[in-house]
Every structure is written in C-alpha cells, then in structure tokens.
Design an enzyme around this catalytic site. Structure first.
Site, PDB file in Angstrom:
ATOM      1  N   ASN A  10       0.826  -1.205   0.000  1.00  0.00           N
ATOM      2  CA  ASN A  10       0.000   0.000   0.000  1.00  0.00           C
ATOM      3  C   ASN A  10       0.862   1.257   0.000  1.00  0.00           C
ATOM      4  O   ASN A  10       0.496   2.266  -0.599  1.00  0.00           O
ATOM      5  CB  ASN A  10      -0.945   0.003   1.192  1.00  0.00           C
ATOM      6  CG  ASN A  10      -2.013  -1.052   1.072  1.00  0.00           C
ATOM      7  OD1 ASN A  10      -2.268  -1.573   0.000  1.00  0.00           O
ATOM      8  ND2 ASN A  10      -2.627  -1.391   2.186  1.00  0.00           N
ATOM      9  N   ASP A  57       3.083   1.140  -9.864  1.00  0.00           N
ATOM     10  CA  ASP A  57       1.803   0.447  -9.922  1.00  0.00           C
ATOM     11  C   ASP A  57       1.998  -1.029 -10.269  1.00  0.00           C
ATOM     12  O   ASP A  57       1.299  -1.897  -9.755  1.00  0.00           O
ATOM     13  CB  ASP A  57       0.886   1.121 -10.943  1.00  0.00           C
ATOM     14  CG  ASP A  57      -0.504   0.528 -10.940  1.00  0.00           C
ATOM     15  OD1 ASP A  57      -1.046   0.281  -9.843  1.00  0.00           O
ATOM     16  OD2 ASP A  57      -1.057   0.306 -12.028  1.00  0.00           O
ATOM     17  N   ASP A  78      -5.446  -0.174  -4.504  1.00  0.00           N
ATOM     18  CA  ASP A  78      -4.725  -0.192  -5.779  1.00  0.00           C
ATOM     19  C   ASP A  78      -5.643   0.164  -6.936  1.00  0.00           C
ATOM     20  O   ASP A  78      -5.348   1.062  -7.727  1.00  0.00           O
ATOM     21  CB  ASP A  78      -4.086  -1.561  -5.997  1.00  0.00           C
ATOM     22  CG  ASP A  78      -3.281  -1.634  -7.287  1.00  0.00           C
ATOM     23  OD1 ASP A  78      -2.625  -0.630  -7.629  1.00  0.00           O
ATOM     24  OD2 ASP A  78      -3.307  -2.686  -7.945  1.00  0.00           O
ATOM     25  N   HIS A  79      -6.770  -0.501  -7.030  1.00  0.00           N
ATOM     26  CA  HIS A  79      -7.674  -0.246  -8.154  1.00  0.00           C
ATOM     27  C   HIS A  79      -8.357   1.119  -8.026  1.00  0.00           C
ATOM     28  O   HIS A  79      -8.607   1.774  -9.037  1.00  0.00           O
ATOM     29  CB  HIS A  79      -8.712  -1.359  -8.275  1.00  0.00           C
ATOM     30  CG  HIS A  79      -8.113  -2.661  -8.684  1.00  0.00           C
ATOM     31  ND1 HIS A  79      -7.379  -2.820  -9.837  1.00  0.00           N
ATOM     32  CD2 HIS A  79      -8.115  -3.877  -8.080  1.00  0.00           C
ATOM     33  CE1 HIS A  79      -6.967  -4.066  -9.927  1.00  0.00           C
ATOM     34  NE2 HIS A  79      -7.400  -4.729  -8.867  1.00  0.00           N
ATOM     35  N   ASP A  82      -5.805   3.591  -9.127  1.00  0.00           N
ATOM     36  CA  ASP A  82      -5.642   3.460 -10.582  1.00  0.00           C
ATOM     37  C   ASP A  82      -6.741   4.231 -11.304  1.00  0.00           C
ATOM     38  O   ASP A  82      -6.473   4.934 -12.280  1.00  0.00           O
ATOM     39  CB  ASP A  82      -5.690   1.997 -11.012  1.00  0.00           C
ATOM     40  CG  ASP A  82      -4.435   1.235 -10.648  1.00  0.00           C
ATOM     41  OD1 ASP A  82      -3.439   1.878 -10.261  1.00  0.00           O
ATOM     42  OD2 ASP A  82      -4.464  -0.013 -10.741  1.00  0.00           O
TER      43      ASP A  82
END
Length: 89
Positions: A10, A57, A78-79, A82
């Site tokens: 993270n 990433d 993460d998503h 993104d």
C-alpha cells in the site's frame, strides 16, 4: 527484488500516486487555467511522474505477493487509485 521486504504494498501504491499528482500540482501552480506554455522542466517532471507511477503500480502487486501481504483492502486501494490516476492523466 528492487523493494525492501519491510515496505508495504500500500505504501508503494501511495508513493506511485504521489509521483503522479505532485508534478500536476506544480503545473497548476504555474498556470491554474492550463492555457499558457509552461517551463520545460514541468513537462519533464510530468513525464517522469507518469513513468514512476506506472512502474510503482506494477511493483505493488509483486511486492504484495512477495511479502505475502495481499488483501482485499490493498486491492481496493490499488484499483481505486488506478481509477483516480486516469482522471489526472
């Protein structure tokens, strides 16, 4: 093997998004309307920031698998970031 084992995935994700957002904030500081030509170094900073974001990433998932710290929350972060990055780019 590029990242230390103590670095959480993270944290890698957050470092990646910061490397993307900070150059854009510098561009906004120079010209809030984004209508003028900016100093050349700002464009270079944005290019480097995008490269660093994409690299970090890709590395955050590898770091999660390597350290065995994959989690649904990490995947959501993460998503989510993104998706946020696509609005910045």
């Amino acid at each position: 093997n590029f990242l230390p084992m103590w670095l959480s995935p993270n944290a890698v994700t957050v470092l990646g998004i910061l490397s993307l957002v900070i150059p854009y904030l510098i561009m906004l500081w120079h010209d809030p309307s984004m209508t003028q030509i900016l100093p050349r170094w700002t464009y270079l900073a944005v290019g480097v920031g995008i490269f660093m974001f994409q690299t970090l990433d890709a590395l955050d998932g590898k770091q999660a698998r390597r350290t065995g710290s994959s989690s649904p929350l990490g995947q959501l972060i993460d998503h989510g970031l993104d998706g946020f990055s696509m609005s910045v780019i």
